[in-house]
Design a protein around this motif. Structure first.
Motif, PDB file in Angstrom:
ATOM      1  N   ASP A  34      12.907  -2.390 -17.754  1.00  0.00           N
ATOM      2  CA  ASP A  34      13.266  -1.055 -18.219  1.00  0.00           C
ATOM      3  C   ASP A  34      12.846   0.102 -17.523  1.00  0.00           C
ATOM      4  O   ASP A  34      11.451   0.452 -17.657  1.00  0.00           O
ATOM      5  CB  ASP A  34      12.794  -0.981 -19.613  1.00  0.00           C
ATOM      6  CG  ASP A  34      11.532  -1.258 -19.809  1.00  0.00           C
ATOM      7  OD1 ASP A  34      10.979  -0.640 -20.893  1.00  0.00           O
ATOM      8  OD2 ASP A  34      10.957  -2.093 -19.281  1.00  0.00           O
ATOM      9  N   VAL A  35      13.502   0.694 -16.780  1.00  0.00           N
ATOM     10  CA  VAL A  35      12.988   1.719 -15.653  1.00  0.00           C
ATOM     11  C   VAL A  35      13.815   3.114 -15.883  1.00  0.00           C
ATOM     12  O   VAL A  35      15.265   2.801 -16.004  1.00  0.00           O
ATOM     13  CB  VAL A  35      12.958   1.150 -14.155  1.00  0.00           C
ATOM     14  CG1 VAL A  35      12.482   2.506 -13.430  1.00  0.00           C
ATOM     15  CG2 VAL A  35      12.329   0.194 -14.019  1.00  0.00           C
ATOM     16  N   ILE A  54      19.285   7.708 -14.637  1.00  0.00           N
ATOM     17  CA  ILE A  54      19.893   6.361 -14.988  1.00  0.00           C
ATOM     18  C   ILE A  54      18.648   5.414 -15.705  1.00  0.00           C
ATOM     19  O   ILE A  54      17.658   5.527 -14.994  1.00  0.00           O
ATOM     20  CB  ILE A  54      20.568   5.737 -13.825  1.00  0.00           C
ATOM     21  CG1 ILE A  54      21.299   4.449 -14.202  1.00  0.00           C
ATOM     22  CG2 ILE A  54      19.646   5.507 -12.899  1.00  0.00           C
ATOM     23  CD1 ILE A  54      22.310   3.904 -13.131  1.00  0.00           C
ATOM     24  N   THR A  55      19.217   4.517 -16.395  1.00  0.00           N
ATOM     25  CA  THR A  55      18.260   3.580 -16.794  1.00  0.00           C
ATOM     26  C   THR A  55      18.637   2.156 -16.331  1.00  0.00           C
ATOM     27  O   THR A  55      19.789   1.968 -16.172  1.00  0.00           O
ATOM     28  CB  THR A  55      18.235   3.632 -18.633  1.00  0.00           C
ATOM     29  OG1 THR A  55      19.575   3.455 -18.867  1.00  0.00           O
ATOM     30  CG2 THR A  55      17.405   4.847 -19.005  1.00  0.00           C
ATOM     31  N   ALA A 101      10.488   7.943 -10.793  1.00  0.00           N
ATOM     32  CA  ALA A 101      10.764   6.741 -12.006  1.00  0.00           C
ATOM     33  C   ALA A 101       9.547   6.839 -12.775  1.00  0.00           C
ATOM     34  O   ALA A 101       8.383   7.241 -12.551  1.00  0.00           O
ATOM     35  CB  ALA A 101      10.589   5.484 -10.841  1.00  0.00           C
ATOM     36  N   VAL A 102       9.813   6.152 -14.134  1.00  0.00           N
ATOM     37  CA  VAL A 102       8.988   5.817 -14.811  1.00  0.00           C
ATOM     38  C   VAL A 102       9.156   4.450 -15.462  1.00  0.00           C
ATOM     39  O   VAL A 102      10.112   4.144 -15.622  1.00  0.00           O
ATOM     40  CB  VAL A 102       8.982   6.928 -15.991  1.00  0.00           C
ATOM     41  CG1 VAL A 102      10.308   7.101 -16.822  1.00  0.00           C
ATOM     42  CG2 VAL A 102       7.805   6.705 -17.254  1.00  0.00           C
ATOM     43  N   VAL A 103       8.164   3.709 -15.610  1.00  0.00           N
ATOM     44  CA  VAL A 103       8.326   2.484 -16.050  1.00  0.00           C
ATOM     45  C   VAL A 103       6.985   1.724 -16.639  1.00  0.00           C
ATOM     46  O   VAL A 103       5.759   2.090 -16.121  1.00  0.00           O
ATOM     47  CB  VAL A 103       8.594   1.375 -14.768  1.00  0.00           C
ATOM     48  CG1 VAL A 103       7.642   1.522 -13.771  1.00  0.00           C
ATOM     49  CG2 VAL A 103       8.636  -0.103 -15.207  1.00  0.00           C
ATOM     50  N   TYR A 118       8.061  11.631 -15.729  1.00  0.00           N
ATOM     51  CA  TYR A 118       8.023  10.484 -14.677  1.00  0.00           C
ATOM     52  C   TYR A 118       6.832  10.347 -14.072  1.00  0.00           C
ATOM     53  O   TYR A 118       5.906  11.517 -13.764  1.00  0.00           O
ATOM     54  CB  TYR A 118       9.100  10.927 -13.565  1.00  0.00           C
ATOM     55  CG  TYR A 118      10.527  10.805 -14.102  1.00  0.00           C
ATOM     56  CD1 TYR A 118      11.101  11.785 -15.046  1.00  0.00           C
ATOM     57  CD2 TYR A 118      11.230   9.531 -13.857  1.00  0.00           C
ATOM     58  CE1 TYR A 118      12.427  11.588 -15.422  1.00  0.00           C
ATOM     59  CE2 TYR A 118      12.425   9.315 -14.508  1.00  0.00           C
ATOM     60  CZ  TYR A 118      13.052  10.292 -15.150  1.00  0.00           C
ATOM     61  OH  TYR A 118      14.132  10.037 -15.771  1.00  0.00           O
ATOM     62  N   ASP A 119       6.270   9.108 -13.685  1.00  0.00           N
ATOM     63  CA  ASP A 119       5.069   8.986 -13.206  1.00  0.00           C
ATOM     64  C   ASP A 119       4.969   8.944 -11.667  1.00  0.00           C
ATOM     65  O   ASP A 119       3.896   9.164 -11.073  1.00  0.00           O
ATOM     66  CB  ASP A 119       4.508   7.589 -13.789  1.00  0.00           C
ATOM     67  CG  ASP A 119       4.314   7.640 -15.343  1.00  0.00           C
ATOM     68  OD1 ASP A 119       4.441   6.782 -15.947  1.00  0.00           O
ATOM     69  OD2 ASP A 119       3.960   8.717 -15.719  1.00  0.00           O
TER      70      ASP A 119
END
Length: 131
Positions: A34-35, A54-55, A101-103, A118-119
């Motif tokens: 899940d990103v 987008i995921t 991206a963030v995850v 976003y990290d």
């Protein structure tokens, strides 16, 4: 180490197409499906704004109004690549484009629309559209 690497920028003529790529690397992307991945673009006039996101779990997308119908964001989870296909480019699309991206993001969520969500960020790639 997490890395996002953009490629595909350059000088194009108005009306032409260009595809940007973002390669995601790092163990965090191997551990989570899940990103949320976004493309932002930056200009002196508008700053850094969302273009599309987008995921990766379900491919849900979101587009900024001015590029709807011209740009398409997609992902290939097997290769951990995210793309931004840009068609019918105009001078107004000239900008520095960033992948972010963030995850983990959470399953079944709409992708993130805001910079603060976003990290991880790539170094960016310049797209210049000449008229």
């Amino acid at each position: 180490e997490v890395r996002l690497v953009e490629s595909g920028g350059g000088l194009v003529q108005a009306g032409e197409s260009r595809r940007l790529s973002c390669e995601l690397s790092g163990s965090v992307f191997e551990k989570h499906d899940d990103v949320s991945v976004a493309w932002f673009r930056q200009t002196p006039e508008k700053g850094r704004v969302l273009v599309a996101c987008i995921t990766t779990d379900d491919g849900r997308t979101h587009y900024e109004e001015s590029i709807k119908g011209r740009f398409t964001v997609s992902s290939n989870n097997a290769t951990r690549m995210v793309y931004l296909q840009m068609n019918n480019l105009g001078p107004e699309d000239t900008a520095y484009y960033y992948c972010a991206a963030v995850v983990p993001w959470g399953f079944g969520q709409e992708c993130g629309h805001f910079r603060f969500e976003y990290d991880y960020w790539g170094q960016g790639t310049q797209v210049t559209v000449s008229s």
